[in-house]
Write an enzyme that holds these catalytic residues in place. Structure first.
Site, PDB file in Angstrom:
ATOM      1  N   ASN A 155       2.807  46.521  47.700  1.00 40.87           N
ATOM      2  CA  ASN A 155       1.356  46.471  47.852  1.00 40.87           C
ATOM      3  C   ASN A 155       0.956  47.120  49.181  1.00 40.87           C
ATOM      4  OD1 ASN A 155       2.643  44.170  48.967  1.00 40.87           O
ATOM      5  ND2 ASN A 155       0.767  42.974  48.945  1.00 40.87           N
ATOM      6  N   ILE A 156      -0.168  47.811  49.132  1.00 43.05           N
ATOM      7  CA  ILE A 156      -0.669  48.525  50.314  1.00 43.05           C
ATOM      8  C   ILE A 156      -2.129  48.121  50.492  1.00 43.05           C
ATOM      9  CG2 ILE A 156      -1.035  50.795  51.375  1.00 43.05           C
ATOM     10  CD1 ILE A 156       1.109  51.883  49.339  1.00 43.05           C
ATOM     11  N   GLU A 157      -2.357  47.252  51.472  1.00 39.18           N
ATOM     12  CA  GLU A 157      -3.708  46.696  51.634  1.00 39.18           C
ATOM     13  C   GLU A 157      -4.576  47.611  52.500  1.00 39.18           C
ATOM     14  OE1 GLU A 157      -3.176  42.592  52.869  1.00 39.18           O
ATOM     15  OE2 GLU A 157      -2.498  42.077  50.850  1.00 39.18           O
ATOM     16  N   CYS A 193      -1.942  47.582  44.390  1.00 42.15           N
ATOM     17  CA  CYS A 193      -0.872  46.635  44.070  1.00 42.15           C
ATOM     18  C   CYS A 193       0.481  47.338  43.995  1.00 42.15           C
ATOM     19  CB  CYS A 193      -1.129  45.986  42.714  1.00 42.15           C
ATOM     20  SG  CYS A 193      -2.513  44.849  42.671  1.00 42.15           S
ATOM     21  N   GLU A 206       2.804  47.138  41.691  1.00 38.95           N
ATOM     22  CA  GLU A 206       3.126  47.689  40.366  1.00 38.95           C
ATOM     23  C   GLU A 206       2.496  49.067  40.188  1.00 38.95           C
ATOM     24  OE1 GLU A 206       1.850  44.773  41.216  1.00 38.95           O
ATOM     25  OE2 GLU A 206       2.144  43.249  39.666  1.00 38.95           O
ATOM     26  N   CYS A 229      -1.446  41.601  38.002  1.00 38.80           N
ATOM     27  CA  CYS A 229      -2.889  41.378  37.848  1.00 38.80           C
ATOM     28  C   CYS A 229      -3.401  42.149  36.627  1.00 38.80           C
ATOM     29  CB  CYS A 229      -3.627  41.805  39.115  1.00 38.80           C
ATOM     30  SG  CYS A 229      -3.856  43.593  39.252  1.00 38.80           S
ATOM     31  N   CYS A 266      -3.314  46.001  36.878  1.00 44.54           N
ATOM     32  CA  CYS A 266      -1.950  46.539  36.720  1.00 44.54           C
ATOM     33  C   CYS A 266      -1.491  46.470  35.270  1.00 44.54           C
ATOM     34  CB  CYS A 266      -0.978  45.800  37.633  1.00 44.54           C
ATOM     35  SG  CYS A 266      -1.225  46.233  39.382  1.00 44.54           S
TER      36      CYS A 266
HETATM   37  N1  THU Z   1      -0.907  42.139  44.441  1.00 44.04           N
HETATM   38  C1  THU Z   1       0.011  42.999  43.912  1.00 44.04           C
HETATM   39  O1  THU Z   1       0.632  43.798  44.615  1.00 44.04           O
HETATM   40  N2  THU Z   1       0.220  42.937  42.576  1.00 44.04           N
HETATM   41  C2  THU Z   1      -0.433  42.123  41.709  1.00 44.04           C
HETATM   42  O2  THU Z   1      -0.271  42.243  40.505  1.00 44.04           O
HETATM   43  C3  THU Z   1      -1.325  41.090  42.241  1.00 44.04           C
HETATM   44  C4  THU Z   1      -1.671  41.194  43.672  1.00 44.04           C
HETATM   45  C5  THU Z   1      -1.167  42.210  45.887  1.00 44.04           C
HETATM   46  C6  THU Z   1      -2.516  42.765  46.251  1.00 44.04           C
HETATM   47  C7  THU Z   1      -2.745  42.164  47.611  1.00 44.04           C
HETATM   48  O3  THU Z   1      -2.143  42.996  48.585  1.00 44.04           O
HETATM   49  C8  THU Z   1      -1.981  40.847  47.578  1.00 44.04           C
HETATM   50  O4  THU Z   1      -1.119  40.921  46.464  1.00 44.04           O
HETATM   51  C9  THU Z   1      -2.869  39.630  47.440  1.00 44.04           C
HETATM   52  O5  THU Z   1      -3.733  39.774  46.370  1.00 44.04           O
END
Ligand code: THU
Length: 141
Positions: free
Chosen positions: A47-49, A58, A60, A96, A99
């Site tokens: 994940n890259i916020e 996300c 995935e 999620c 994804c």
């Molecule tokens: N996140 C994912 O990488 N994949 C998902 O399917 C659900 C959420 C990440 C996004 C964010 O960086 C962190 O989880 C919290 O939501």
């Protein structure tokens, strides 16, 4: 086709390695994904916020977009792990909704989704189980 246990465990290890690169300074929640192509290649993603939260990507989708941008479009399975910074995973990290929809663009209904807490504690689903009755290109013909 169900993939064998050693391959599943390898994918889970790769997902944990990917989670190590998570850029998650806002949530502190690390996610890693390892995507298996039909040719046996593995693409990892984390994940890259972003400070404008909606621009977050996300794990995935990172893995899928990396693969597609490298010319790969045929996928067999994905392993996903998620955990809070500094902790062991204590729940399965389900993909999620966005994804799941992106998976359905490129993957068959029997694409396998592995959610794991460890190499010995994981659950296996098909995409059809996690996204039944989905919207797709077929709806528009
Ligand atoms: N996140 C994912 O990488 N994949 C998902 O399917 C659900 C959420 C990440 C996004 C964010 O960086 C962190 O989880 C919290 O939501």
């Amino acid at each position: 086709m169900e993939i064998d246990k050693s391959l599943i465990q390898n994918l889970i290890n790769e997902a944990f390695a990917a989670a190590g690169n998570a850029y998650c300074k806002y949530s502190g929640y690390h996610v890693g994904a390892a995507l298996l192509t039909v040719n046996g290649k593995i693409f990892k993603g984390c994940n890259i916020e972003n400070s404008s939260y909606g621009a977050t990507n996300c794990a995935e989708r990172t893995a899928i977009f990396k693969a597609v941008s490298e010319g790969e479009r045929d996928f067999e399975a994905i392993a996903i792990v998620g955990f809070i910074d500094g902790k062991e995973p204590d729940s399965y990290a389900y993909p999620c909704g966005i994804c799941r929809q992106v998976m359905s663009e490129f993957c068959d209904r029997d694409f396998e989704i592995i959610v794991a807490k460890s190499v010995n504690d994981y659950k296996l689903y098909t995409l059809n189980e996690l996204l039944p009755e989905s919207f797709g290109a077929d709806n528009m013909i």
